[in-house]
Motif scaffolding. Structure first.
Motif, PDB file in Angstrom:
ATOM      1  N   GLY A 143       0.781  -1.239   0.000  1.00 40.46           N
ATOM      2  CA  GLY A 143       0.000   0.000   0.000  1.00 40.46           C
ATOM      3  C   GLY A 143       0.809   1.283   0.000  1.00 40.46           C
ATOM      4  N   ARG A 144       2.114   1.160  -0.194  1.00 40.68           N
ATOM      5  CA  ARG A 144       3.004   2.329  -0.083  1.00 40.68           C
ATOM      6  C   ARG A 144       2.655   3.435  -1.077  1.00 40.68           C
ATOM      7  N   PHE A 145       2.385   3.081  -2.330  1.00 35.79           N
ATOM      8  CA  PHE A 145       2.049   4.126  -3.302  1.00 35.79           C
ATOM      9  C   PHE A 145       0.769   4.847  -2.906  1.00 35.79           C
ATOM     10  N   SER A 146      -0.232   4.104  -2.461  1.00 41.85           N
ATOM     11  CA  SER A 146      -1.506   4.732  -2.086  1.00 41.85           C
ATOM     12  C   SER A 146      -1.334   5.650  -0.878  1.00 41.85           C
TER      13      SER A 146
ATOM     14  N   ALA B 143      -6.726  -0.081  -1.407  1.00 42.87           N
ATOM     15  CA  ALA B 143      -5.792   0.924  -1.935  1.00 42.87           C
ATOM     16  C   ALA B 143      -6.500   1.837  -2.927  1.00 42.87           C
ATOM     17  N   LEU B 144      -7.331   1.256  -3.779  1.00 51.69           N
ATOM     18  CA  LEU B 144      -8.105   2.063  -4.725  1.00 51.69           C
ATOM     19  C   LEU B 144      -9.056   2.992  -3.976  1.00 51.69           C
ATOM     20  N   ALA B 145      -9.722   2.474  -2.949  1.00 44.40           N
ATOM     21  CA  ALA B 145     -10.652   3.295  -2.164  1.00 44.40           C
ATOM     22  C   ALA B 145      -9.925   4.479  -1.521  1.00 44.40           C
ATOM     23  N   VAL B 146      -8.712   4.249  -1.044  1.00 45.56           N
ATOM     24  CA  VAL B 146      -7.941   5.323  -0.423  1.00 45.56           C
ATOM     25  C   VAL B 146      -7.585   6.396  -1.453  1.00 45.56           C
ATOM     26  N   ARG B 147      -7.155   5.975  -2.634  1.00 48.65           N
ATOM     27  CA  ARG B 147      -6.811   6.969  -3.668  1.00 48.65           C
ATOM     28  C   ARG B 147      -8.044   7.765  -4.089  1.00 48.65           C
ATOM     29  N   LEU B 148      -9.178   7.085  -4.228  1.00 49.75           N
ATOM     30  CA  LEU B 148     -10.407   7.788  -4.596  1.00 49.75           C
ATOM     31  C   LEU B 148     -10.865   8.721  -3.472  1.00 49.75           C
ATOM     32  N   ALA B 149     -10.730   8.271  -2.219  1.00 50.57           N
ATOM     33  CA  ALA B 149     -11.084   9.132  -1.086  1.00 50.57           C
ATOM     34  C   ALA B 149     -10.155  10.349  -1.022  1.00 50.57           C
ATOM     35  N   ALA B 150      -8.873  10.140  -1.323  1.00 50.43           N
ATOM     36  CA  ALA B 150      -7.932  11.264  -1.346  1.00 50.43           C
ATOM     37  C   ALA B 150      -8.354  12.283  -2.399  1.00 50.43           C
ATOM     38  N   ASP B 151      -8.743  11.782  -3.576  1.00 45.54           N
ATOM     39  CA  ASP B 151      -9.225  12.688  -4.624  1.00 45.54           C
ATOM     40  C   ASP B 151     -10.468  13.440  -4.162  1.00 45.54           C
ATOM     41  N   GLY B 152     -11.380  12.737  -3.495  1.00 46.28           N
ATOM     42  CA  GLY B 152     -12.599  13.382  -2.996  1.00 46.28           C
ATOM     43  C   GLY B 152     -12.300  14.440  -1.959  1.00 46.28           C
ATOM     44  N   LEU B 153     -11.393  14.150  -1.039  1.00 48.17           N
ATOM     45  CA  LEU B 153     -11.001  15.125  -0.028  1.00 48.17           C
ATOM     46  C   LEU B 153     -10.360  16.342  -0.685  1.00 48.17           C
ATOM     47  N   TRP B 154      -9.480  16.080  -1.640  1.00 53.58           N
ATOM     48  CA  TRP B 154      -8.803  17.167  -2.356  1.00 53.58           C
ATOM     49  C   TRP B 154      -9.812  18.052  -3.075  1.00 53.58           C
TER      50      TRP B 154
ATOM     51  N   ARG C 176     -10.035  16.114  10.160  1.00 52.65           N
ATOM     52  CA  ARG C 176      -9.291  15.858   8.918  1.00 52.65           C
ATOM     53  C   ARG C 176      -8.107  14.939   9.194  1.00 52.65           C
ATOM     54  N   GLN C 177      -7.388  15.206  10.261  1.00 57.58           N
ATOM     55  CA  GLN C 177      -6.225  14.388  10.604  1.00 57.58           C
ATOM     56  C   GLN C 177      -6.637  12.946  10.904  1.00 57.58           C
ATOM     57  N   ARG C 178      -7.734  12.769  11.644  1.00 58.32           N
ATOM     58  CA  ARG C 178      -8.210  11.416  11.947  1.00 58.32           C
ATOM     59  C   ARG C 178      -8.651  10.700  10.673  1.00 58.32           C
ATOM     60  N   LEU C 179      -9.291  11.430   9.750  1.00 60.44           N
ATOM     61  CA  LEU C 179      -9.703  10.839   8.476  1.00 60.44           C
ATOM     62  C   LEU C 179      -8.492  10.357   7.681  1.00 60.44           C
ATOM     63  N   VAL C 180      -7.481  11.193   7.582  1.00 56.08           N
ATOM     64  CA  VAL C 180      -6.278  10.833   6.824  1.00 56.08           C
ATOM     65  C   VAL C 180      -5.577   9.633   7.468  1.00 56.08           C
ATOM     66  N   LEU C 181      -5.496   9.611   8.795  1.00 55.32           N
ATOM     67  CA  LEU C 181      -4.891   8.472   9.488  1.00 55.32           C
ATOM     68  C   LEU C 181      -5.673   7.180   9.219  1.00 55.32           C
ATOM     69  N   ARG C 182      -6.999   7.278   9.274  1.00 48.79           N
ATOM     70  CA  ARG C 182      -7.829   6.086   9.018  1.00 48.79           C
ATOM     71  C   ARG C 182      -7.657   5.587   7.586  1.00 48.79           C
ATOM     72  N   LEU C 183      -7.609   6.517   6.636  1.00 48.31           N
ATOM     73  CA  LEU C 183      -7.378   6.119   5.252  1.00 48.31           C
ATOM     74  C   LEU C 183      -6.017   5.448   5.101  1.00 48.31           C
ATOM     75  N   GLY C 184      -5.009   5.992   5.763  1.00 48.05           N
ATOM     76  CA  GLY C 184      -3.681   5.388   5.716  1.00 48.05           C
ATOM     77  C   GLY C 184      -3.689   3.966   6.266  1.00 48.05           C
ATOM     78  N   GLU C 185      -4.478   3.734   7.320  1.00 49.45           N
ATOM     79  CA  GLU C 185      -4.587   2.389   7.894  1.00 49.45           C
ATOM     80  C   GLU C 185      -5.175   1.407   6.888  1.00 49.45           C
ATOM     81  N   LEU C 186      -6.110   1.863   6.082  1.00 50.19           N
ATOM     82  CA  LEU C 186      -6.732   0.975   5.092  1.00 50.19           C
ATOM     83  C   LEU C 186      -5.714   0.437   4.084  1.00 50.19           C
ATOM     84  N   THR C 187      -4.678   1.200   3.817  1.00 49.41           N
ATOM     85  CA  THR C 187      -3.672   0.756   2.836  1.00 49.41           C
ATOM     86  C   THR C 187      -2.801  -0.369   3.383  1.00 49.41           C
ATOM     87  N   ARG C 188      -2.834  -0.561   4.657  1.00 51.44           N
ATOM     88  CA  ARG C 188      -1.969  -1.556   5.282  1.00 51.44           C
ATOM     89  C   ARG C 188      -2.607  -2.953   5.308  1.00 51.44           C
ATOM     90  N   GLY C 189      -3.879  -3.044   4.931  1.00 47.25           N
ATOM     91  CA  GLY C 189      -4.540  -4.341   4.824  1.00 47.25           C
ATOM     92  C   GLY C 189      -4.771  -5.014   6.156  1.00 47.25           C
TER      93      GLY C 189
END
Length: 188
Positions: free
Chosen positions: A88-91, A148-159, A174-187
């Protein structure tokens, strides 16, 4: 015999100035305001000088897009270098690069203009999709999960939400949201 005053030519500085003016005009007045005349006038560059660098409005928009993607790529690459976990590093890097735009007002403002152009200019949408496809292909082995796809799409939505100021969100949320999204990339 007269000697004309000649200023030193600095084509890269002029090119960058034209891109910055185009980005500012797009952000402040909308994409229709970005005409070759308006950009050359606001930049203090002759229209011929502008045409030397950008022979059309589309070439100017593509130049602006390429410049911003170059900065964005560099931010993603820096995040990748700092992350030792492959899965999940790229995401995660994409998420961090997108969310860090908020803290760089100049780039956030320039991206606002390009985002508007992406919505209306098919050529720029194709360029963005091709860029993202190439980047994702590099990490197909580590970032192919639906999370990983969900995180990238969520990042686009946040942006996008931050670009158009559509969601009120305090910094803690916002910080908690970003942290939670980052956790999703770790599987996990």
């Amino acid at each position: 015999m007269s000697v004309r005053h000649q200023r030193k030519k600095q084509p890269e500085l002029v090119r960058q100035q034209l891109l910055e003016v185009a980005a500012r005009l797009t952000k402040e007045q909308g994409l229709p305001s970005v005409t070759l005349d308006a950009v050359s006038r606001a930049a203090g560059v002759s229209k011929g000088g502008l045409l030397h660098h950008f022979p059309s409005k589309m070439a100017l928009l593509e130049g602006l897009f390429d410049d911003l993607i170059g900065h964005f790529d560099a931010a993603i690459d820096e995040e990748l270098r700092q992350d030792a976990e492959p899965h999940g590093r790229f995401s995660r890097a994409y998420l961090k690069a997108v969310t860090n735009l908020k803290y760089n007002p100049r780039e956030q403002g320039e991206w606002a203009g390009v985002a508007l152009a992406l919505l209306t200019e098919p050529q720029l949408r194709v360029r963005y999709r091709d860029w993202l496809d190439r980047r994702c292909e590099e990490y197909v082995g580590t970032d192919s999960s639906v999370e990983a796809l969900a995180v990238r799409l969520a990042a686009d939505g946040l942006w996008f939400a931050e670009l158009i100021d559509s969601q009120e969100m305090d910094d803690d949320t916002r910080q908690r949201l970003v942290l939670r999204l980052g956790e999703l990339t770790r599987g996990r």
